[in-house]
Design an enzyme around this catalytic site. Sequence first.
Site, PDB file in Angstrom:
ATOM      1  N   HIS A   1       0.849  -1.203   0.000  1.00  0.00           N
ATOM      2  CA  HIS A   1       0.000   0.000   0.000  1.00  0.00           C
ATOM      3  C   HIS A   1       0.880   1.247   0.000  1.00  0.00           C
ATOM      4  O   HIS A   1       2.087   1.157   0.271  1.00  0.00           O
ATOM      5  CB  HIS A   1      -0.862   0.020   1.277  1.00  0.00           C
ATOM      6  CG  HIS A   1      -0.011   0.167   2.506  1.00  0.00           C
ATOM      7  ND1 HIS A   1       0.541  -0.928   3.138  1.00  0.00           N
ATOM      8  CD2 HIS A   1       0.445   1.266   3.166  1.00  0.00           C
ATOM      9  CE1 HIS A   1       1.281  -0.509   4.146  1.00  0.00           C
ATOM     10  NE2 HIS A   1       1.246   0.813   4.184  1.00  0.00           N
TER      11      HIS A   1
ATOM     12  N   HIS B   1       5.523   6.397  -0.490  1.00  0.00           N
ATOM     13  CA  HIS B   1       6.380   5.260  -0.823  1.00  0.00           C
ATOM     14  C   HIS B   1       5.576   3.985  -0.612  1.00  0.00           C
ATOM     15  O   HIS B   1       4.531   4.005   0.044  1.00  0.00           O
ATOM     16  CB  HIS B   1       7.619   5.253   0.090  1.00  0.00           C
ATOM     17  CG  HIS B   1       7.253   5.082   1.531  1.00  0.00           C
ATOM     18  ND1 HIS B   1       6.952   6.160   2.342  1.00  0.00           N
ATOM     19  CD2 HIS B   1       7.071   3.979   2.296  1.00  0.00           C
ATOM     20  CE1 HIS B   1       6.619   5.716   3.540  1.00  0.00           C
ATOM     21  NE2 HIS B   1       6.682   4.393   3.540  1.00  0.00           N
TER      22      HIS B   1
HETATM   23  O1  3AM Z   1       3.514   2.854   4.642  1.00  0.00           O
HETATM   24  P1  3AM Z   1       4.445   2.238   5.620  1.00  0.00           P
HETATM   25  O2  3AM Z   1       4.283   0.747   5.700  1.00  0.00           O
HETATM   26  O3  3AM Z   1       5.858   2.680   5.417  1.00  0.00           O
HETATM   27  O4  3AM Z   1       5.320   2.682   9.332  1.00  0.00           O
HETATM   28  C1  3AM Z   1       3.914   2.558   9.371  1.00  0.00           C
HETATM   29  C2  3AM Z   1       3.329   2.167   8.027  1.00  0.00           C
HETATM   30  O5  3AM Z   1       4.037   2.860   7.036  1.00  0.00           O
HETATM   31  C3  3AM Z   1       3.304   3.911   9.604  1.00  0.00           C
HETATM   32  O6  3AM Z   1       1.977   3.768   9.147  1.00  0.00           O
HETATM   33  C4  3AM Z   1       1.930   2.776   8.127  1.00  0.00           C
HETATM   34  C5  3AM Z   1       0.853   1.764   8.435  1.00  0.00           C
HETATM   35  O7  3AM Z   1       1.083   1.133   9.659  1.00  0.00           O
HETATM   36  N1  3AM Z   1       3.358   4.334  10.997  1.00  0.00           N
HETATM   37  C6  3AM Z   1       3.375   3.563  12.092  1.00  0.00           C
HETATM   38  N2  3AM Z   1       3.429   4.315  13.201  1.00  0.00           N
HETATM   39  C7  3AM Z   1       3.457   5.605  12.806  1.00  0.00           C
HETATM   40  C8  3AM Z   1       3.499   6.848  13.484  1.00  0.00           C
HETATM   41  N3  3AM Z   1       3.533   6.932  14.824  1.00  0.00           N
HETATM   42  C9  3AM Z   1       3.424   5.628  11.389  1.00  0.00           C
HETATM   43  N4  3AM Z   1       3.432   6.767  10.689  1.00  0.00           N
HETATM   44  C10 3AM Z   1       3.468   7.916  11.397  1.00  0.00           C
HETATM   45  N5  3AM Z   1       3.500   7.964  12.747  1.00  0.00           N
END
Ligand code: 3AM
Length: 179
Positions: free
Chosen positions: A37, A121
């Site tokens: 995603h 990304h």
């Molecule tokens: O799109 P990706 O997979 O890179 O890293 C987590 C993931 O990103 C991010 O939200 C997406 C879905 O879980 N994520 C997790 N904790 C977070 C936070 N505290 C976060 N993004 C921003 N703040």
Amino acid sequence: MIRLFFGLELLGELRMRIAAISAGIDRARWVAPENLHITLRFVGEVDEPAMEYIAGEAAAIRFEPFPVTLSGAGHFERGGRVSAVWLGVEPEPALARLRDRIEAAAVRAGQPPEGRKFRPHVTVARLNRGRPGEVRDWLAANTLFRAVPFTVAHFTLFSSTLGRSGSNYIAECRFPPEG
Ligand code: 3AM
């Protein structure tokens, strides 16, 4: 409580193409094809009423469909250690506008503003304190990655649950609402 984020789903052949490059880094935890995603806005743990508010605000967002093209590869580091490798997204003003509107909707629904800059990304793998040398070959092999553009006509509110082999994402609702 439910852990939420807004994002874009990747489908079909694009998933398969990314699955085909999901190899070649020791100890990496590759994202399953159905979990690939683009995160637009992380929300975090909320209760049921908060989820209703958030979905209610998101449902008012209307936008013209726009193209998204995955291109290039990169990595995130924390303290000099690699935490993830990803595919990039070509700059697209309509994507940035949609993200801003989702951010505004989340804040209207009572969520604290997101402090981080938006860096769209697709995370392909996560690592526990990887050494930069461990991902160098994968990055070099995928730096010229370029996918066929796909059209974004809706965005998705995902819930995230931790399973045995990592996070699983479920599309809770799509916006604009279907039907
Ligand atoms: O799109 P990706 O997979 O890179 O890293 C987590 C993931 O990103 C991010 O939200 C997406 C879905 O879980 N994520 C997790 N904790 C977070 C936070 N505290 C976060 N993004 C921003 N703040």
